[in-house]
Design a protein around this motif. Structure first.
Motif, PDB file in Angstrom:
ATOM      1  N   GLY A 329      16.979  -3.709 -24.538  1.00 11.04           N
ATOM      2  CA  GLY A 329      15.697  -3.476 -25.185  1.00 11.04           C
ATOM      3  C   GLY A 329      15.033  -2.271 -24.541  1.00 11.04           C
ATOM      4  N   PRO A 330      13.860  -1.872 -25.040  1.00 12.31           N
ATOM      5  CA  PRO A 330      13.152  -0.746 -24.432  1.00 12.31           C
ATOM      6  C   PRO A 330      12.636  -1.130 -23.043  1.00 12.31           C
ATOM      7  CG  PRO A 330      11.795  -1.790 -26.105  1.00 12.31           C
ATOM      8  CD  PRO A 330      13.141  -2.462 -26.170  1.00 12.31           C
ATOM      9  N   LEU A 331      12.404  -0.136 -22.217  1.00 13.58           N
ATOM     10  CA  LEU A 331      11.836  -0.405 -20.899  1.00 13.58           C
ATOM     11  C   LEU A 331      10.417  -0.963 -21.063  1.00 13.58           C
ATOM     12  CD1 LEU A 331      12.483   0.363 -17.761  1.00 13.58           C
ATOM     13  CD2 LEU A 331      10.629   1.993 -18.170  1.00 13.58           C
ATOM     14  N   ALA A 332       9.697  -0.392 -22.007  1.00 12.11           N
ATOM     15  CA  ALA A 332       8.311  -0.822 -22.195  1.00 12.11           C
ATOM     16  C   ALA A 332       7.918  -0.712 -23.654  1.00 12.11           C
ATOM     17  CB  ALA A 332       7.377   0.059 -21.365  1.00 12.11           C
ATOM     18  N   VAL A 333       6.949  -1.547 -24.053  1.00 16.41           N
ATOM     19  CA  VAL A 333       6.344  -1.393 -25.362  1.00 16.41           C
ATOM     20  C   VAL A 333       4.845  -1.198 -25.143  1.00 16.41           C
ATOM     21  CG1 VAL A 333       5.827  -2.471 -27.564  1.00 16.41           C
ATOM     22  CG2 VAL A 333       8.081  -2.708 -26.590  1.00 16.41           C
ATOM     23  N   ILE A 334       4.303  -0.185 -25.782  1.00 19.02           N
ATOM     24  CA  ILE A 334       2.888   0.127 -25.605  1.00 19.02           C
ATOM     25  C   ILE A 334       2.098  -0.519 -26.735  1.00 19.02           C
ATOM     26  CG2 ILE A 334       1.228   2.012 -25.359  1.00 19.02           C
ATOM     27  CD1 ILE A 334       3.805   3.625 -24.383  1.00 19.02           C
ATOM     28  N   LEU A 335       1.043  -1.258 -26.341  1.00 20.92           N
ATOM     29  CA  LEU A 335       0.334  -2.111 -27.287  1.00 20.92           C
ATOM     30  C   LEU A 335      -1.135  -1.702 -27.404  1.00 20.92           C
ATOM     31  CD1 LEU A 335       1.759  -5.483 -25.869  1.00 20.92           C
ATOM     32  CD2 LEU A 335       2.688  -4.127 -27.757  1.00 20.92           C
ATOM     33  N   VAL A 374       5.417  -9.648 -29.897  1.00 21.81           N
ATOM     34  CA  VAL A 374       6.258  -8.579 -30.433  1.00 21.81           C
ATOM     35  C   VAL A 374       7.061  -7.919 -29.300  1.00 21.81           C
ATOM     36  CG1 VAL A 374       6.228  -6.280 -31.495  1.00 21.81           C
ATOM     37  CG2 VAL A 374       4.782  -8.103 -32.417  1.00 21.81           C
ATOM     38  N   ALA A 375       6.371  -7.656 -28.176  1.00 22.00           N
ATOM     39  CA  ALA A 375       7.037  -7.009 -27.040  1.00 22.00           C
ATOM     40  C   ALA A 375       8.199  -7.859 -26.535  1.00 22.00           C
ATOM     41  CB  ALA A 375       6.028  -6.741 -25.929  1.00 22.00           C
ATOM     42  N   SER A 376       7.996  -9.186 -26.491  1.00 22.11           N
ATOM     43  CA  SER A 376       9.081 -10.076 -26.043  1.00 22.11           C
ATOM     44  C   SER A 376      10.234 -10.049 -27.031  1.00 22.11           C
ATOM     45  CB  SER A 376       8.591 -11.521 -25.927  1.00 22.11           C
ATOM     46  OG  SER A 376       7.584 -11.601 -24.981  1.00 22.11           O
ATOM     47  N   LYS A 377       9.885 -10.067 -28.300  1.00 21.11           N
ATOM     48  CA  LYS A 377      10.908 -10.073 -29.335  1.00 21.11           C
ATOM     49  C   LYS A 377      11.766  -8.809 -29.245  1.00 21.11           C
ATOM     50  CE  LYS A 377      11.405 -10.752 -34.258  1.00 21.11           C
ATOM     51  NZ  LYS A 377      11.115  -9.546 -35.032  1.00 21.11           N
ATOM     52  N   ARG A 378      11.143  -7.702 -28.902  1.00 19.96           N
ATOM     53  CA  ARG A 378      11.900  -6.446 -28.766  1.00 19.96           C
ATOM     54  C   ARG A 378      12.678  -6.396 -27.452  1.00 19.96           C
ATOM     55  NH1 ARG A 378      10.198  -5.429 -33.227  1.00 19.96           N
ATOM     56  NH2 ARG A 378       8.314  -4.351 -33.903  1.00 19.96           N
ATOM     57  N   THR A 397      -3.304  -1.604 -18.572  1.00 25.67           N
ATOM     58  CA  THR A 397      -2.832  -2.833 -17.919  1.00 25.67           C
ATOM     59  C   THR A 397      -1.343  -2.998 -18.236  1.00 25.67           C
ATOM     60  OG1 THR A 397      -4.994  -3.860 -18.099  1.00 25.67           O
ATOM     61  CG2 THR A 397      -3.086  -5.341 -17.897  1.00 25.67           C
ATOM     62  N   VAL A 398      -0.589  -3.341 -17.230  1.00 23.56           N
ATOM     63  CA  VAL A 398       0.857  -3.488 -17.441  1.00 23.56           C
ATOM     64  C   VAL A 398       1.287  -4.903 -17.090  1.00 23.56           C
ATOM     65  CG1 VAL A 398       3.139  -2.680 -16.738  1.00 23.56           C
ATOM     66  CG2 VAL A 398       1.263  -1.041 -17.008  1.00 23.56           C
ATOM     67  N   ARG A 399       1.931  -5.560 -18.027  1.00 24.07           N
ATOM     68  CA  ARG A 399       2.438  -6.902 -17.744  1.00 24.07           C
ATOM     69  C   ARG A 399       3.963  -6.841 -17.673  1.00 24.07           C
ATOM     70  NH1 ARG A 399       0.420 -12.112 -20.933  1.00 24.07           N
ATOM     71  NH2 ARG A 399      -1.398 -11.451 -19.768  1.00 24.07           N
ATOM     72  N   ASN A 400       4.483  -7.372 -16.585  1.00 15.89           N
ATOM     73  CA  ASN A 400       5.942  -7.470 -16.454  1.00 15.89           C
ATOM     74  C   ASN A 400       6.395  -8.719 -17.206  1.00 15.89           C
ATOM     75  OD1 ASN A 400       8.596  -7.912 -15.578  1.00 15.89           O
ATOM     76  ND2 ASN A 400       8.208  -6.645 -13.751  1.00 15.89           N
ATOM     77  N   LEU A 401       7.078  -8.510 -18.306  1.00 17.62           N
ATOM     78  CA  LEU A 401       7.431  -9.645 -19.168  1.00 17.62           C
ATOM     79  C   LEU A 401       8.573 -10.464 -18.583  1.00 17.62           C
ATOM     80  CD1 LEU A 401       7.183  -7.806 -22.594  1.00 17.62           C
ATOM     81  CD2 LEU A 401       5.545  -9.433 -21.637  1.00 17.62           C
ATOM     82  N   VAL A 402       9.273  -9.912 -17.615  1.00 17.08           N
ATOM     83  CA  VAL A 402      10.344 -10.664 -16.980  1.00 17.08           C
ATOM     84  C   VAL A 402       9.753 -11.600 -15.927  1.00 17.08           C
ATOM     85  CG1 VAL A 402      12.534 -10.515 -15.724  1.00 17.08           C
ATOM     86  CG2 VAL A 402      11.945  -8.773 -17.432  1.00 17.08           C
ATOM     87  N   SER A 403       8.852 -11.061 -15.096  1.00 15.84           N
ATOM     88  CA  SER A 403       8.275 -11.886 -14.013  1.00 15.84           C
ATOM     89  C   SER A 403       6.899 -12.455 -14.376  1.00 15.84           C
ATOM     90  CB  SER A 403       8.141 -11.048 -12.745  1.00 15.84           C
ATOM     91  OG  SER A 403       7.145 -10.042 -12.941  1.00 15.84           O
ATOM     92  N   SER A 404       6.361 -12.088 -15.536  1.00 15.51           N
ATOM     93  CA  SER A 404       5.028 -12.500 -16.011  1.00 15.51           C
ATOM     94  C   SER A 404       3.889 -11.999 -15.123  1.00 15.51           C
ATOM     95  CB  SER A 404       4.906 -14.034 -16.122  1.00 15.51           C
ATOM     96  OG  SER A 404       5.877 -14.519 -16.979  1.00 15.51           O
ATOM     97  N   ALA A 405       4.151 -11.045 -14.232  1.00 21.33           N
ATOM     98  CA  ALA A 405       3.088 -10.519 -13.362  1.00 21.33           C
ATOM     99  C   ALA A 405       2.222  -9.532 -14.144  1.00 21.33           C
ATOM    100  CB  ALA A 405       3.705  -9.835 -12.151  1.00 21.33           C
ATOM    101  N   ASP A 406       0.923  -9.637 -13.957  1.00 17.37           N
ATOM    102  CA  ASP A 406      -0.029  -8.766 -14.640  1.00 17.37           C
ATOM    103  C   ASP A 406      -0.561  -7.747 -13.650  1.00 17.37           C
ATOM    104  OD1 ASP A 406      -0.808  -8.477 -17.188  1.00 17.37           O
ATOM    105  OD2 ASP A 406      -2.315 -10.075 -17.184  1.00 17.37           O
ATOM    106  N   ARG A 407      -0.613  -6.486 -14.015  1.00 19.40           N
ATOM    107  CA  ARG A 407      -1.204  -5.472 -13.143  1.00 19.40           C
ATOM    108  C   ARG A 407      -2.373  -4.875 -13.894  1.00 19.40           C
ATOM    109  NH1 ARG A 407      -0.029  -2.814  -8.844  1.00 19.40           N
ATOM    110  NH2 ARG A 407       1.833  -1.548  -9.119  1.00 19.40           N
ATOM    111  N   ARG A 408      -3.573  -5.352 -13.553  1.00 16.42           N
ATOM    112  CA  ARG A 408      -4.795  -4.955 -14.264  1.00 16.42           C
ATOM    113  C   ARG A 408      -5.071  -3.474 -14.084  1.00 16.42           C
ATOM    114  NH1 ARG A 408      -6.759  -7.076 -18.219  1.00 16.42           N
ATOM    115  NH2 ARG A 408      -8.838  -6.324 -17.708  1.00 16.42           N
TER     116      ARG A 408
END
Ligand code: AMP
Length: 430
Positions: A329-335, A374-378, A397-408
């Motif tokens: 999948g992509p490294l990141a999805v911008i929302l 959507v980001a998870s689906k991708r 804000t960046v959320r790591n979807l693998v570790s669920s960590a949020d970086r405000r």
């Protein structure tokens, strides 16, 4: 107005989707790298040629030319055909572009689609793809052995090591006529059991009865004389020398005295690459080729020997090491959470893509929850969120979807492209 009906592809013509093209890319990439080490340069040929080229090269009485060519008259009345194979085109190009001059030697390989109007089934299409190589100007058995070794090494490299090499010698202009007569006699003695096509073949080109697909004919042909028993001394010596060189390099092969090829131009060495691996079913030939010493002269050139092979890419992809189940999948999805955030989101995506990072960007107008879905689906590793707070702060804000960590509000939107890319890579790896 009524709803227009969907338009389907033509029978036997198929789409190759990303999961498969990824596999193809690996197969083609490996060929480009490896064929280069054996001295081959890539040639790109037209898919449309004069029909006469194939009639002359492949043979008027072959199934390919008689029944399977997509041939038609062009608007200027030229008779043209979609290429059913590429050797004829390579030889035409070799003559037309003057590669034949100098020492007459050329090593060329190609990758591309071929067209035959066969009955479609699994592994058999009307448009299929081949990777092939041709070696011109070489008569000696070393050339045959080099070519066969290249095929073996290539198959091993791409994870198709289970494919077998079947080898035969078909004789040459001296001994082939003797064999042809023996076949004709045999066929005439078994006329009653042969199909009408084979009756015709016996008159015009008896060798063709050997690759008739009608079961009754196949049963008879099982007992037909084999070419090897009619080889003249030079052909027998050539074949023995090829085999000795293959043995020296421990290239495994199986001599199959019934092997003939569907094309008329082969002399001496003929071979086929066969896979019994699951997936291929009846269409178990992955590739084939051989020597065609008379072909260049037949196409109007000097008497230059040659040899080559073609591997079916569609089938190779079925037997080679299986592709990864899904592409990354992509490294990141911008929302962007709101319309105002779309332009900054687009700007961020462009800068990351310019740095070579695979990123996606979504349209605004949905809730954060929906966008994260959507980001998870991708299958993105990171979700980069741009809402009102982020816009005000100039930080996403960046959320790591693998570790669920949020970086405000951690990602500085004004950082340089390389800085942004480095930050994202580190974050994805965290
Ligand atoms: P040929 O030129 O007939 O020796 O074919 C060489 C290889 O191309 C075969 O061994 C197949 O792997 C592949 N091939 C030939 N015809 C088809 C087809 N109709 N569909 C898919 N692959 C094909």
């Amino acid at each position: 107005m009524s709803k227009p009906a969907p338009i389907a592809a033509i029978r036997g013509f198929r789409d190759v989707l990303p999961d498969e093209t990824r596999r193809w890319e690996a197969l083609v990439g490996a060929a480009r790298a490896m064929f280069g080490t054996y001295g081959f340069g890539e040639i790109e040929l037209p898919v449309l040629e004069r029909s006469e080229l194939f009639a002359r090269a492949v043979g008027e009485t072959t199934d390919i030319v008689e029944k399977e060519m997509f041939a038609f008259r062009d608007r200027d009345d030229t008779s043209v055909a979609l290429r059913p194979e590429a050797t004829a085109g390579v030889v035409r190009a070799y003559l037309q572009n003057g590669l034949v001059h100098d020492d007459r030697q050329a090593r060329l390989f190609y990758v591309g689609p071929m067209f035959r109007r066969e009955r479609p089934q699994r592994g058999r299409y009307r448009q299929f793809h081949q990777i092939g190589a041709e070696m011109l100007g070489r008569e000696d058995p070393l050339a045959d052995a080099e070519l066969l070794l290249l095929i073996r090494r290539y198959l091993d490299r791409v994870g198709a090591g289970g494919a077998r090499l079947e080898l035969n010698s078909l004789g040459d202009a001296t001994c082939r006529p003797v064999y042809r007569e023996r076949l004709r006699e045999f066929g005439t003695a078994h006329l009653a059991g042969l199909c009408p096509d084979c009756h015709r073949r016996l008159e015009r080109n008896p060798l063709r009865i050997l690759d008739c697909k009608v079961p009754g004919c196949r049963a008879i042909v099982e007992r037909a004389p084999v070419a090897r028993d009619s080889l003249c001394a030079p052909c027998a010596e050539h074949f023995a020398a090829v085999r000795a060189l293959l043995d020296q390099e421990r290239v495994a092969y199986h001599v199959n005295p019934r092997l003939v090829r569907g094309l008329d131009y082969y002399v001496r060495t003929a071979f086929e690459i066969v896979s019994d691996g699951e997936g291929l079913g009846a269409q178990n030939a992955v590739g084939g080729g051989g020597r065609y010493d008379g072909l260049v002269a037949m196409l109007g050139g000097p008497d230059v020997p040659g040899l080559g092979f073609a591997l079916g890419l569609d089938r190779l992809a079925m037997v080679a090491a299986p592709p990864a189940a899904e592409g990354p999948g992509p490294l990141a999805v911008i929302l962007p959470l709101e319309t105002r955030a779309v332009a900054p989101a687009f700007r961020l995506a462009t800068r990351l893509r310019d740095e070579g990072l695979p990123v996606g960007v979504e349209p605004a107008g949905r809730s954060l929850k929906a966008l994260l879905g959507v980001a998870s689906k991708r299958r993105a590793r990171l979700a980069v969120i741009l809402g009102a707070d982020e816009l005000a702060a100039g930080r996403a804000t960046v959320r790591n979807l693998v570790s669920s960590a949020d970086r405000r509000q951690a990602l500085d939107l004004d950082a340089s492209g390389p800085e942004l890319a480095r930050w994202m890579r580190d974050e994805a790896a965290a």
